[in-house]
Design an enzyme around this catalytic site. Structure first.
Site, short mmCIF file in Angstrom:
data_model
loop_
_atom_site.label_atom_id
_atom_site.label_comp_id
_atom_site.label_asym_id
_atom_site.label_seq_id
_atom_site.Cartn_x
_atom_site.Cartn_y
_atom_site.Cartn_z
N ARG A 107 0.89 -1.18 0.00
CA ARG A 107 0.00 0.00 0.00
C ARG A 107 0.91 1.21 0.00
NH1 ARG A 107 -5.14 1.44 3.75
NH2 ARG A 107 -6.02 0.14 2.11
N HIS A 134 -7.68 1.06 -6.14
CA HIS A 134 -7.81 0.16 -4.96
C HIS A 134 -8.48 -1.14 -5.44
CE1 HIS A 134 -7.87 -1.16 -0.96
NE2 HIS A 134 -8.79 -0.37 -0.44
N GLN A 137 -10.21 -3.92 -3.03
CA GLN A 137 -11.49 -3.51 -2.45
C GLN A 137 -12.64 -3.79 -3.41
OE1 GLN A 137 -12.20 -1.93 0.68
NE2 GLN A 137 -14.20 -2.61 0.01
N ASP A 225 -17.52 7.01 -0.70
CA ASP A 225 -16.25 6.84 0.02
C ASP A 225 -15.96 8.17 0.72
OD1 ASP A 225 -13.78 5.90 0.90
OD2 ASP A 225 -12.80 6.01 -1.07
N CYS A 266 -16.36 1.47 1.33
CA CYS A 266 -15.20 0.61 1.61
C CYS A 266 -14.73 0.71 3.05
CB CYS A 266 -14.06 0.91 0.64
SG CYS A 266 -13.30 2.53 0.90
N ARG A 294 -13.16 -8.74 1.93
CA ARG A 294 -11.76 -8.44 1.62
C ARG A 294 -10.92 -9.70 1.88
NH1 ARG A 294 -9.90 -3.21 1.81
NH2 ARG A 294 -8.01 -4.17 1.00
N1 CP Z 1 -11.07 -0.27 2.89
C1 CP Z 1 -9.78 -0.29 3.24
O1 CP Z 1 -8.86 -0.50 2.42
O2 CP Z 1 -9.58 -0.10 4.57
P1 CP Z 1 -8.19 0.11 5.32
O3 CP Z 1 -7.67 1.48 4.96
O4 CP Z 1 -8.54 0.01 6.78
O5 CP Z 1 -7.23 -0.96 4.90
N1 NVA Z 2 -10.20 6.64 -0.84
C1 NVA Z 2 -9.69 6.20 0.44
C2 NVA Z 2 -9.83 4.72 0.57
C3 NVA Z 2 -9.38 4.17 1.90
C4 NVA Z 2 -9.50 2.70 1.99
C5 NVA Z 2 -8.25 6.65 0.62
O1 NVA Z 2 -7.47 6.51 -0.32
O2 NVA Z 2 -7.93 7.14 1.70
#
Ligand code: CP
Ligand code: NVA
Length: 308
Positions: A107, A134, A137, A225, A266, A294
């Site tokens: 990530r 992402h 997700q 989101d 998400c 997930r």
């Molecule tokens: N939805 C998601 O990716 O959550 P986290 O940021 O907690 O991993």
């Molecule tokens: N759009 C959000 C998703 C988190 C899982 C971010 O990138 O922070």
């Protein structure tokens, strides 16, 4: 090398097979004690590196638990604590990690970091979120939709709010799984034009409608989101909130969707900003199934990447 970098970069037949594997593995786990390994231990003797340059709850825990359920082991690494965060190149990091581990999940911020990791690693790399997409997700979201309502092909998905990384992966999925997306949000926060064009080129109908109430009419699935993503500057918060407030998913908006429409987010959410608690905890919401899935979807993605 079977990297899982994005939904539009993975063959549609493989994506469909992964959803099938995920559902089968979920069913096989039913009734087993929480945390007990699966009967099937395809990752026995394998080591998976989970690298986080941003915070995470779901991605971190679901990958870690998923690997362990399949008999493998994990090491969770924070970008800041690695030499990666202190000047070592991504290419060198990728080559070194590949000597130790069988799979890398990362990530990160810039997509380029993910791409360089994949280019130089000699083990598969999985995208656990970048500023741009992402995909894990949205694989879980497709699985969740189909568990509740059957095939997603031909359905109307309405994305409300910021055309962000999560929205981008929904557009990629529209092209691959054959559903339509209506984006409703302010023009300044539109999804990337290239992603819209790509979904359209694959036959999906992608509509942009600034009126949220009109956009949601006839929706099978309504998704939103956070209004401020992890990569967005804190200084943009007030402006974003002002622009996005008309796109809040509340009961009045959900009432415009089909009576059996689902609601997804998400998570993590800022309750009563992008969606009200009445919707998040209401009859349309499947947010915690999404979070659970997930785990199952990523187990299937890891098996695919490793050819197991
Ligand atoms: N939805 C998601 O990716 O959550 P986290 O940021 O907690 O991993
Ligand atoms: N759009 C959000 C998703 C988190 C899982 C971010 O990138 O922070």
């Amino acid at each position: 090398m079977k990297h899982f970098l994005d939904i539009h970069k993975t063959a549609a037949t493989d994506l469909r097979a992964m959803i099938g594997t995920a559902r089968a593995m979920k069913t096989a786990r039913n009734g087993r004690p929480k945390g007990a390994p699966d009967d099937d231990q395809p990752l026995a003797g394998r080591m998976v590196a989970l690298i986080f340059e941003k915070p995470s709850t779901r991605t971190r825990v679901s990958f870690d638990v998923g690997v362990r359920q399949m008999g493998g082991q994990t090491m969770v690494l924070s970008g800041k604590e690695m030499q990666l965060g202190h000047g070592e190149t991504i290419a060198d990091t990728a080559r070194v990690l590949s000597r130790y581990v069988d799979l890398i999940m990362i990530r990160t911020f810039e997509e380029q970091t993910l791409l360089e990791m994949a280019e130089h690693a000699t083990v598969p790399v999985i995208n656990g979120l970048t500023n741009r997409t992402h995909p894990c997700q949205i694989m879980a979201d497709i699985m969740t939709y189909e568990e509740h309502r059957g095939p997603i092909a031909g359905k109307k998905v309405v994305w409300c709010g910021d055309g962000n990384n999560d929205c981008a992966s929904f557009l990629h999925a529209a092209g691959q799984f054959g559903f339509d997306v209506t984006f409703t949000g302010p023009e300044t926060l539109d999804p990337e034009a290239a992603f819209v064009a790509e979904a359209r080129a694959k036959g999906a109908t992608i509509t942009i409608d600034r009126d949220p109430h009109r956009a949601v009419e006839g929706a099978d699935l309504v998704v939103t989101d956070t209004w401020v993503s992890m990569h967005d500057p804190e200084s943009a918060k007030e402006r974003r909130h002002n622009q996005l407030r008309p796109y809040q998913v509340n009961e009045a908006l959900m009432a415009k969707a089909k009576p059996d429409a689902l609601f997804m987010h998400c998570l993590p959410a800022h309750r009563n900003d992008e969606a009200t608690s009445a919707v998040m905890d209401g009859p349309h919401s499947v947010i915690f199934d999404e979070a659970e899935n997930r785990l199952h979807a990523q187990k299937a993605i890891m098996r695919w990447s490793l050819g197991l």
